[in-house]
Design a protein around this motif. Structure first.
Motif, short mmCIF file in Angstrom:
data_model
loop_
_atom_site.label_atom_id
_atom_site.label_comp_id
_atom_site.label_asym_id
_atom_site.label_seq_id
_atom_site.Cartn_x
_atom_site.Cartn_y
_atom_site.Cartn_z
N ALA A 3 51.77 37.12 42.06
CA ALA A 3 52.70 35.84 41.86
C ALA A 3 53.83 35.61 42.61
N ASN A 4 54.19 37.05 43.22
CA ASN A 4 55.40 36.82 44.01
C ASN A 4 55.03 36.87 45.53
N GLY A 5 53.67 36.83 45.65
CA GLY A 5 53.09 36.67 46.97
C GLY A 5 52.60 37.99 47.59
N THR A 6 52.72 39.08 46.82
CA THR A 6 52.42 40.43 47.41
C THR A 6 50.52 40.50 47.20
N PRO A 7 49.89 40.89 48.51
CA PRO A 7 48.51 41.12 48.48
C PRO A 7 48.36 42.36 47.86
N THR A 8 47.28 42.45 47.01
CA THR A 8 46.72 43.88 46.32
C THR A 8 45.26 43.90 46.36
N LYS A 9 44.70 44.97 46.58
CA LYS A 9 43.22 45.17 46.55
C LYS A 9 42.83 46.10 45.13
N SER A 10 41.58 45.57 44.54
CA SER A 10 41.05 46.64 43.51
C SER A 10 39.42 46.88 44.22
N GLY A 11 38.95 48.07 44.12
CA GLY A 11 37.70 48.46 44.38
C GLY A 11 37.53 48.39 45.95
N GLY A 12 36.38 48.02 46.65
CA GLY A 12 36.21 48.03 47.81
C GLY A 12 35.10 47.32 48.51
N ARG A 13 34.35 47.65 49.41
CA ARG A 13 33.23 46.65 49.95
C ARG A 13 31.95 47.38 49.95
N VAL A 14 31.93 48.39 49.29
CA VAL A 14 30.68 49.25 49.42
C VAL A 14 30.53 49.48 47.64
N VAL A 15 29.14 49.87 47.35
CA VAL A 15 28.71 50.08 45.81
C VAL A 15 29.33 51.12 45.43
N LYS A 16 29.70 52.35 46.02
CA LYS A 16 30.26 53.46 45.57
C LYS A 16 31.57 53.40 45.93
N ASN A 17 32.76 53.18 45.14
CA ASN A 17 33.98 53.24 45.31
C ASN A 17 34.86 54.19 44.23
N VAL A 18 35.57 54.90 44.71
CA VAL A 18 36.35 55.65 44.03
C VAL A 18 37.78 55.09 43.85
N GLN A 19 37.86 54.67 42.44
CA GLN A 19 39.19 53.88 42.16
C GLN A 19 39.33 54.24 40.64
#
Length: 428
Positions: free
Chosen positions: A142-158
């Motif tokens: 909401a305040n304009g901060t970019p965030t990410k969850s997961g990644g671009r490959v099937v096996k992600n450590v998260q």
């Protein structure tokens, strides 16, 4: 401005960012000013949700459509939120791959809107819901901060599965700007077998027994109502005169689409037609490829113009009893009521559409429907109803015990309450 109306409200301005950095720059001052922002994709599901408590800015996200990064060898794709479902599907088909979901209005629907609203998929019997195929999300808060969850490959450590949290949150916790997805192969071929019934109970019994067959089911739906009855008459007329007579009163049409190689497909179609002949159906037909696509498209219009539409999720075994109970309740209320329903066979979700109900009966009916669904441990979303009624109810019929948790979550992600204010459950 009128193109961005939501429940009778219009924004004071419309903004259309072309990339993530521009979106972030737009949101920051709006957040600081406390301006109410309503995100827009293709607009196909904008009627869903409570009426907005405030509406200052329409955030048109269709300009975020530059990236489609398809890694065919990994069977993954990363794309921007404004990409249309139909465009993405066409690109994937060149490599004999597809999205593991089919959503309504694919020409207009966007990737971002599909996941923000957790759109229903025609392929749920085989692949489940849309959220099951996300491997990563890129969000702007909401305040304009970019965030990410997961990644671009099937096996992600998260850690915490944030992309599941944002799927179905209707843009109230952050703006989805980019999605990474797993893909599946295109089927070699598909065929659909149609079978029709005079009574919902007979259709329910057939649906239960269907699960005992060894089939690769792509889609399976039971359509009831005027469109289904019309389609049944056409199908029966194409077969033979006796079938027309047997099918005069049939209004419940089940379509089962199976997939596989030629040999596998022929075996499955034989099994399905044999099955349809043994259950108490009024008739059945193995469709040609041309008839298959036309009939699915025709029946997907079921209830589209109904002023009241309920999306209900229950155990599969309870779906048909809910349909029966709601139909009886409506017929007892008097007047000329038209009912059309779509049940996902074996999955436990449905659309229940109503036209012609008296205005004074609408609110009592919705309350009774919610009670009926709660009694069997299900959930209900009022996708459409008259605006005057919408303002009196909570369209997301969620267990009240979740209220404080959801309010705390909203405050954590959007403390100034600027994203889709009032539109999600409990007015958050």
């Amino acid at each position: 401005m009128s193109d961005f109306e939501v429940d009778g409200l219009l924004p004071r301005e419309v903004v259309r960012p072309s990339d993530i950095s521009e979106l972030a720059a737009i949101l920051t001052p709006l957040h600081d000013a406390g301006s109410a922002v309503v995100p827009w994709g293709g607009g196909t599901r904008m009627g869903i949700g409570n009426a907005p408590s405030r509406y200052d800015v329409a955030l048109d996200l269709t300009g975020l459509d530059a990236e489609i990064d398809h890694v065919a060898g990994d069977m993954t794709v990363v794309c921007d939120a404004g990409v249309r479902i139909s465009e993405l599907s066409e690109r994937l088909a060149v490599h004999n791959q597809r999205l593991p979901f089919e959503v309504p209005d694919a020409q207009a629907a966007t990737i971002g809107g599909t996941f923000a609203s957790n759109a229903p998929s025609l392929l749920r019997p085989r692949f489940g819901g849309v959220r099951d195929w996300i491997i990563g999300l890129h969000i702007v808060s909401a305040n304009g901060t970019p965030t990410k969850s997961g990644g671009r490959v099937v096996k992600n450590v998260q850690g915490f599965d944030l992309h599941r949290l944002h799927t179905g949150a209707f843009g109230t916790l952050g703006i989805i700007v980019n999605v990474a997805l797993k893909l599946v192969p295109l089927p070699e071929r598909t065929r659909t077998v149609a079978m029709w019934f005079d009574r919902i109970g007979d259709a329910a019994n057939a649906a239960r027994e269907l699960g005992q067959l060894e089939l690769t089911i792509e889609s399976a739906r039971l359509y009831s109502g005027a469109l289904a009855a019309g389609a049944i008459r056409e199908l029966a007329a194409d077969r033979y005169l006796e079938s027309v007579v047997e099918s005069e009163n049939a209004a419940h049409l089940m379509l089962v689409k199976v997939s596989g190689s030629n040999l596998a497909l022929n075996r499955q179609v034989d099994d399905l037609t044999g099955f349809a002949g043994t259950v108490p159906s009024a008739g059945y037909e193995a469709l040609t490829e041309m008839t298959e696509s036309d009939l699915w498209a025709y029946l997907e219009q079921t209830g589209r113009d109904a002023p009241i539409s309920l999306r209900i999720a229950t155990k599969a075994s309870d779906s048909y009893s809910i349909v029966n109970r709601l139909e009886r309740r409506l017929h007892q209320s008097g007047g000329t009521v038209d009912i059309a329903s779509v049940v996902d066979v074996g999955y436990g979700s449905m659309l229940f559409n109503v036209s012609g109900i008296e205005e004074t009966e609408t609110l009592p009916f919705l309350n009774d429907a919610e009670n009926a669904v709660r009694e069997v441990g299900g959930s209900m979303l009022v996708e459409r109803c008259p605006l005057a009624v919408k303002k009196e109810i909570e369209v997301f019929c969620i267990d009240p015990s979740a209220k404080q948790i959801m309010k705390n979550m909203k405050h954590q992600f959007d403390p100034n309450g600027i994203l889709n204010p009032g539109r999600f459950a409990f007015g958050i």
